[in-house]
Design a protein around this motif. Structure first.
Motif, mmCIF file in Angstrom:
data_model
loop_
_atom_site.group_PDB
_atom_site.id
_atom_site.type_symbol
_atom_site.label_atom_id
_atom_site.label_comp_id
_atom_site.label_asym_id
_atom_site.label_seq_id
_atom_site.Cartn_x
_atom_site.Cartn_y
_atom_site.Cartn_z
ATOM 1 N N HIS A 115 -23.982 99.490 25.031
ATOM 2 C CA HIS A 115 -23.623 98.107 25.302
ATOM 3 C C HIS A 115 -24.556 97.140 24.586
ATOM 4 O O HIS A 115 -24.154 96.027 24.205
ATOM 5 C CB HIS A 115 -23.683 97.879 26.820
ATOM 6 C CG HIS A 115 -23.069 96.616 27.298
ATOM 7 N ND1 HIS A 115 -23.717 95.400 27.249
ATOM 8 C CD2 HIS A 115 -21.855 96.365 27.852
ATOM 9 C CE1 HIS A 115 -22.933 94.460 27.755
ATOM 10 N NE2 HIS A 115 -21.796 95.016 28.121
ATOM 11 N N HIS A 171 -18.175 99.654 26.608
ATOM 12 C CA HIS A 171 -18.447 99.883 28.026
ATOM 13 C C HIS A 171 -18.240 101.335 28.428
ATOM 14 O O HIS A 171 -19.074 101.920 29.124
ATOM 15 C CB HIS A 171 -17.543 98.981 28.859
ATOM 16 C CG HIS A 171 -17.845 98.968 30.321
ATOM 17 N ND1 HIS A 171 -17.406 99.962 31.184
ATOM 18 C CD2 HIS A 171 -18.541 98.093 31.092
ATOM 19 C CE1 HIS A 171 -17.822 99.686 32.411
ATOM 20 N NE2 HIS A 171 -18.524 98.555 32.377
ATOM 21 N N LYS A 192 -12.937 97.638 30.715
ATOM 22 C CA LYS A 192 -14.208 98.278 31.041
ATOM 23 C C LYS A 192 -14.032 99.767 31.304
ATOM 24 O O LYS A 192 -14.326 100.609 30.474
ATOM 25 C CB LYS A 192 -14.844 97.566 32.241
ATOM 26 C CG LYS A 192 -15.316 96.159 31.940
ATOM 27 C CD LYS A 192 -16.146 95.601 33.080
ATOM 28 C CE LYS A 192 -16.906 94.369 32.663
ATOM 29 N NZ LYS A 192 -17.851 93.915 33.706
#
Length: 348
Positions: free
Chosen positions: A218, A257, A322
């Motif tokens: 990330h 993610h 996500k």
């Protein structure tokens, strides 16, 4: 008749309008449906869907809802779709961010990664064919070295080890199973994988064969892929690394993610929390090792652009998909705004 689609002068996918209607097709023959098979909306604004996982049979879909400190379990119906409302809500968690399922002999287990530094385990109650609400074990405490543990996964093919990524220490911790009855895992990592390419690792996934480990970074918009080491060189111990065999440094990645491998061709799928799409990368065999191609083999937009733009304007790390989960030919993604979307895909 084929239609070539380009972005920035690069081939993203080819759609055969006659044979592949409704699918997006990569040059390496990964086809993903343009529209989701199913959409499961969150029940309220407080339901922040962060992590996803299918059970080992695919009959259950679990989602971690961070802000409500719960995991929701959805049951698959006979028509192949999931029920619109969860059949089980496991509460009393502390910012759950990801989850993973595995078999331990005849018993199915579920591990949940909590950002506060704990991984509780649950098991199916065979008398009810449902996960019991009581946790059977927990990896936690200072010796566990869990630090913002945002991702968790059982290590295939034997699933006798748990791996978790630590956002703060930029590491992956491995906890071997020390007992099957009762189910117990080591509470101190047997191995910690570190490398300069790991920057705020947010999600991890293993290939179905257990040969490769992918980590979504990330913090630097990359994905690191490590290879499992030969046990003859590790005294029989489970080890990955020490260096990645491939680093996907694609300028289109936006706060990656979660990651997942497809079961047959090992395409690597990546969700982008800071972009309104998920990406897929094709594997190719190099001279000495496997690599995953750049640029992207495939991109699929998932949310309404107006909603994404509003959320992303407030926080460049939010708004996009996500959680990510793959089972058989189903691919599911989630985020706090749209909930869960399930797509169909085919490999050849």
């Amino acid at each position: 008749m084929g239609c070539l689609l380009h972005a920035a002068g690069r081939l993203l996918w080819e759609v055969n309008q006659d044979q592949n209607r409704g699918f997006r097709l990569s040059p390496s023959n990964l086809r993903i449906s343009e529209k989701p098979l199913q959409h499961l909306a969150p029940t309220g604004k407080s339901e922040r869907f962060e992590g996803l996982a299918f059970s080992t049979s695919g009959s259950t879909l679990g989602v971690a809802t961070a802000d409500t400190n719960a995991v929701l379990l959805f049951r698959r119906q006979s028509n192949g779709l999931f029920e619109d409302t969860p059949y089980r809500r496991l509460e009393g968690l502390d910012y759950p961010h990801d989850l993973s399922f595995s078999m331990c002999g005849p018993i199915e287990l579920m591990a949940i990664a909590q950002r506060t530094g704990a991984i509780p385990l649950y098991r199916v109650d065979e008398t009810r064919d449902d996960f019991a609400p009581e946790r059977i074990f927990e990896i936690s405490g200072q010796t566990s070295k869990l630090s913002f543990s945002d991702g968790v996964a059982f290590v295939p093919p034997y699933n006798d080890c748990l791996a978790a990524c630590n956002l703060i220490t930029n590491s992956i911790s491995f906890y071997p199973r020390v007992s099957s009855s009762p189910v117990r895992f080591a509470v101190t990592p047997d191995f910690e994988l570190t490398h300069p390419s790991l920057v705020h690792p947010d999600g991890l996934a293993f290939s179905p064969c257990g040969t490769w480990l992918a980590v979504a970074n990330h913090g630097n918009n990359t994905v690191s892929v490590f290879s499992r080491r030969n046990t003859l060189r590790t005294m029989g111990r489970l080890r990955f690394g020490p260096k990645p065999i491939s680093i996907i440094a694609d300028d289109q990645l936006r706060c990656p993610h979660s990651v997942a491998f497809t079961p047959r061709t090992n395409h690597l799928v990546v969700t982008n929390a800071g972009g309104n799409f998920f990406s897929a990368y094709s594997p190719r065999r190099g001279r000495f090792r496997m690599k995953w191609n750049r640029p992207t083999a495939l991109q699929v937009s998932v949310g309404e652009d107006s909603i994404f733009q509003k959320v992303n304007a407030e926080n460049k790390m939010e708004g996009g998909p996500k959680g990510l989960a793959i089972h058989d030919n189903n691919l599911a993604v989630c985020n706090p705004e749209f909930g869960i979307k399930i797509y169909s895909f085919h490999e050849s």
